[in-house]
Design a protein around this motif. Structure first.
Motif, PDB file in Angstrom:
ATOM      1  N   VAL A   1      56.758  39.529  45.243  1.00 26.70           N
ATOM      2  CA  VAL A   1      56.619  40.773  45.994  1.00 26.70           C
ATOM      3  C   VAL A   1      57.450  41.850  45.310  1.00 26.70           C
ATOM      4  CG1 VAL A   1      57.100  41.848  48.239  1.00 26.70           C
ATOM      5  CG2 VAL A   1      56.279  39.504  48.147  1.00 26.70           C
ATOM      6  N   ASN A   2      56.971  43.068  45.375  1.00 27.37           N
ATOM      7  CA  ASN A   2      57.723  44.215  44.902  1.00 27.37           C
ATOM      8  C   ASN A   2      59.089  44.213  45.601  1.00 27.37           C
ATOM      9  OD1 ASN A   2      58.660  47.061  45.491  1.00 27.37           O
ATOM     10  ND2 ASN A   2      57.049  47.516  44.019  1.00 27.37           N
ATOM     11  N   GLU A   3      60.161  44.276  44.835  1.00 28.99           N
ATOM     12  CA  GLU A   3      61.507  44.158  45.410  1.00 28.99           C
ATOM     13  C   GLU A   3      61.815  45.262  46.416  1.00 28.99           C
ATOM     14  OE1 GLU A   3      64.692  43.459  42.660  1.00 28.99           O
ATOM     15  OE2 GLU A   3      63.467  42.046  41.513  1.00 28.99           O
ATOM     16  N   GLU A   4      61.404  46.467  46.141  1.00 31.96           N
ATOM     17  CA  GLU A   4      61.669  47.564  47.082  1.00 31.96           C
ATOM     18  C   GLU A   4      60.851  47.366  48.357  1.00 31.96           C
ATOM     19  OE1 GLU A   4      63.500  50.556  48.916  1.00 31.96           O
ATOM     20  OE2 GLU A   4      64.111  49.678  47.012  1.00 31.96           O
ATOM     21  N   ALA A   5      59.629  46.870  48.230  1.00 36.63           N
ATOM     22  CA  ALA A   5      58.821  46.561  49.416  1.00 36.63           C
ATOM     23  C   ALA A   5      59.516  45.492  50.253  1.00 36.63           C
ATOM     24  CB  ALA A   5      57.423  46.105  49.012  1.00 36.63           C
ATOM     25  N   GLN A   6      60.088  44.509  49.585  1.00 38.53           N
ATOM     26  CA  GLN A   6      60.841  43.455  50.275  1.00 38.53           C
ATOM     27  C   GLN A   6      62.034  44.043  51.033  1.00 38.53           C
ATOM     28  OE1 GLN A   6      60.393  39.975  50.183  1.00 38.53           O
ATOM     29  NE2 GLN A   6      62.185  39.588  51.428  1.00 38.53           N
ATOM     30  N   ARG A   7      62.753  44.968  50.405  1.00 39.52           N
ATOM     31  CA  ARG A   7      63.894  45.605  51.075  1.00 39.52           C
ATOM     32  C   ARG A   7      63.433  46.397  52.298  1.00 39.52           C
ATOM     33  NH1 ARG A   7      66.012  45.556  45.884  1.00 39.52           N
ATOM     34  NH2 ARG A   7      65.062  47.481  45.203  1.00 39.52           N
ATOM     35  N   GLU A   8      62.305  47.085  52.173  1.00 38.36           N
ATOM     36  CA  GLU A   8      61.774  47.841  53.323  1.00 38.36           C
ATOM     37  C   GLU A   8      61.422  46.896  54.470  1.00 38.36           C
ATOM     38  OE1 GLU A   8      61.662  51.076  53.890  1.00 38.36           O
ATOM     39  OE2 GLU A   8      62.365  51.672  51.908  1.00 38.36           O
ATOM     40  N   LEU A   9      60.831  45.752  54.136  1.00 40.27           N
ATOM     41  CA  LEU A   9      60.501  44.772  55.169  1.00 40.27           C
ATOM     42  C   LEU A   9      61.769  44.253  55.842  1.00 40.27           C
ATOM     43  CD1 LEU A   9      57.842  42.324  55.631  1.00 40.27           C
ATOM     44  CD2 LEU A   9      60.083  41.288  55.420  1.00 40.27           C
ATOM     45  N   LEU A  10      62.793  43.991  55.075  1.00 40.54           N
ATOM     46  CA  LEU A  10      64.049  43.496  55.650  1.00 40.54           C
ATOM     47  C   LEU A  10      64.713  44.546  56.537  1.00 40.54           C
ATOM     48  CD1 LEU A  10      65.447  41.514  52.591  1.00 40.54           C
ATOM     49  CD2 LEU A  10      64.431  40.583  54.709  1.00 40.54           C
ATOM     50  N   ARG A  11      64.637  45.800  56.138  1.00 46.47           N
ATOM     51  CA  ARG A  11      65.167  46.880  56.992  1.00 46.47           C
ATOM     52  C   ARG A  11      64.413  46.923  58.325  1.00 46.47           C
ATOM     53  NH1 ARG A  11      64.824  49.913  51.764  1.00 46.47           N
ATOM     54  NH2 ARG A  11      66.932  49.824  50.919  1.00 46.47           N
ATOM     55  N   ALA A  12      63.110  46.798  58.230  1.00 37.86           N
ATOM     56  CA  ALA A  12      62.281  46.802  59.449  1.00 37.86           C
ATOM     57  C   ALA A  12      62.605  45.593  60.319  1.00 37.86           C
ATOM     58  CB  ALA A  12      60.799  46.799  59.078  1.00 37.86           C
ATOM     59  N   ARG A  13      62.752  44.445  59.712  1.00 34.66           N
ATOM     60  CA  ARG A  13      63.060  43.226  60.468  1.00 34.66           C
ATOM     61  C   ARG A  13      64.358  43.394  61.253  1.00 34.66           C
ATOM     62  NH1 ARG A  13      65.131  37.646  58.190  1.00 34.66           N
ATOM     63  NH2 ARG A  13      64.889  36.412  60.066  1.00 34.66           N
ATOM     64  N   GLN A  14      65.350  43.978  60.617  1.00 30.66           N
ATOM     65  CA  GLN A  14      66.631  44.205  61.290  1.00 30.66           C
ATOM     66  C   GLN A  14      66.450  45.128  62.497  1.00 30.66           C
ATOM     67  OE1 GLN A  14      69.407  42.603  60.464  1.00 30.66           O
ATOM     68  NE2 GLN A  14      70.441  43.506  62.203  1.00 30.66           N
ATOM     69  N   LEU A  15      65.633  46.138  62.368  1.00 30.23           N
ATOM     70  CA  LEU A  15      65.388  47.064  63.476  1.00 30.23           C
ATOM     71  C   LEU A  15      64.598  46.395  64.606  1.00 30.23           C
ATOM     72  CD1 LEU A  15      64.487  50.179  61.344  1.00 30.23           C
ATOM     73  CD2 LEU A  15      66.418  50.033  62.941  1.00 30.23           C
ATOM     74  N   LEU A  16      63.661  45.553  64.260  1.00 34.15           N
ATOM     75  CA  LEU A  16      62.803  44.938  65.275  1.00 34.15           C
ATOM     76  C   LEU A  16      63.554  43.971  66.184  1.00 34.15           C
ATOM     77  CD1 LEU A  16      59.519  44.385  63.260  1.00 34.15           C
ATOM     78  CD2 LEU A  16      59.971  46.083  65.036  1.00 34.15           C
TER      79      LEU A  16
END
Length: 177
Positions: A19-34
Motif C-alpha cells: 500500500v502507498n505509505e502515505e495512504a496507510q498513514r491517512e488510514l491510521l489517522r482515521a482509525r484513531q479518530l473512529l
C-alpha cells in the motif's frame, strides 16, 4: 509480506498488497479518530480516508473504513438506513479489490434488516479476520436483540473488549447489553 489467517486450526498464507505509505498513514489517522465514535471525529476520519483513496484508489481496507466512518456518523445523525445507499458501493468496491477482507463483510451486515443475513456476513467477516474487534461489537449488538442470545452477546462483546480494551464503543455496547 505474508498475512497468516487461521481457519479451523489451519494456517493459510496470502500476500498483503503493498500500500502507498502515505495512504496507510491517512488510514491510521482515521482509525484513531473512529475510536471515539463521535460525529465530529467521524467527519475528520472521512476526510483522511478520502485522501487515502486519492493516494491509492485500490486500497480495499480504506473503502471499508470509509464505509464504517459514514455509518458511525449516520448512527448519531440521520440513522443507519439513510446511509446504506452511500455505504453499499464502498463495501462492494472493497470486496471486489479484496474478496477476503473480513472488515468489509462485517460492516456489510449493517446494510440489511434481515438478522440471519447480517449474522452470516458477521460470521464470514470474523472467520476471515478473527482479530476485528468492531466485528465482535457488531455481533454482540445483533445478538442482544434476541433475549435467548444475551449470553452470546456478552461473550461477543467481551471478545471485542479483549481485542481492543481502549475502545469506548466496546464498553458502551457492553453497558447497553
Amino acid at each position: 509480506i505474508q498475512r497468516i489467517l487461521q481457519r479451523q486450526g489451519e494456517a493459510i498464507a496470502r500476500p498483503n498488497r503493498v500500500v502507498n505509505e502515505e495512504a496507510q498513514r491517512e488510514l491510521l489517522r482515521a482509525r484513531q479518530l473512529l475510536i471515539t465514535r463521535s460525529v465530529d471525529d467521524a467527519e475528520k476520519a472521512i476526510e483522511h480516508l478520502q485522501r487515502a483513496l486519492t493516494l491509492d484508489p485500490n486500497y480495499a481496507l480504506a473503502y471499508a473504513r470509509l464505509a464504517d466512518a459514514i455509518l458511525i456518523q449516520a448512527e448519531s445523525t440521520t440513522g443507519i438506513k439513510s446511509a446504506r445507499s452511500a455505504v453499499a458501493p464502498l463495501l462492494e468496491k472493497a470486496l471486489a479489490l479484496d474478496p477476503e477482507l473480513g472488515e468489509a463483510y462485517a460492516l456489510r451486515s449493517r446494510l440489511t434488516d434481515d438478522t440471519a443475513e447480517a449474522e452470516r456476513d458477521l460470521r464470514r467477516g470474523l472467520d476471515l479476520n478473527p482479530s476485528y474487534a468492531r466485528g465482535y461489537e457488531l455481533l454482540a449488538s445483533l445478538q442482544s436483540s434476541r433475549v435467548e442470545q444475551r449470553d452470546l452477546a456478552l461473550s461477543s462483546i467481551d471478545r471485542a473488549i479483549a481485542l481492543d480494551p481502549l475502545s469506548p464503543g466496546n464498553l458502551n455496547t457492553k453497558a447497553a447489553l
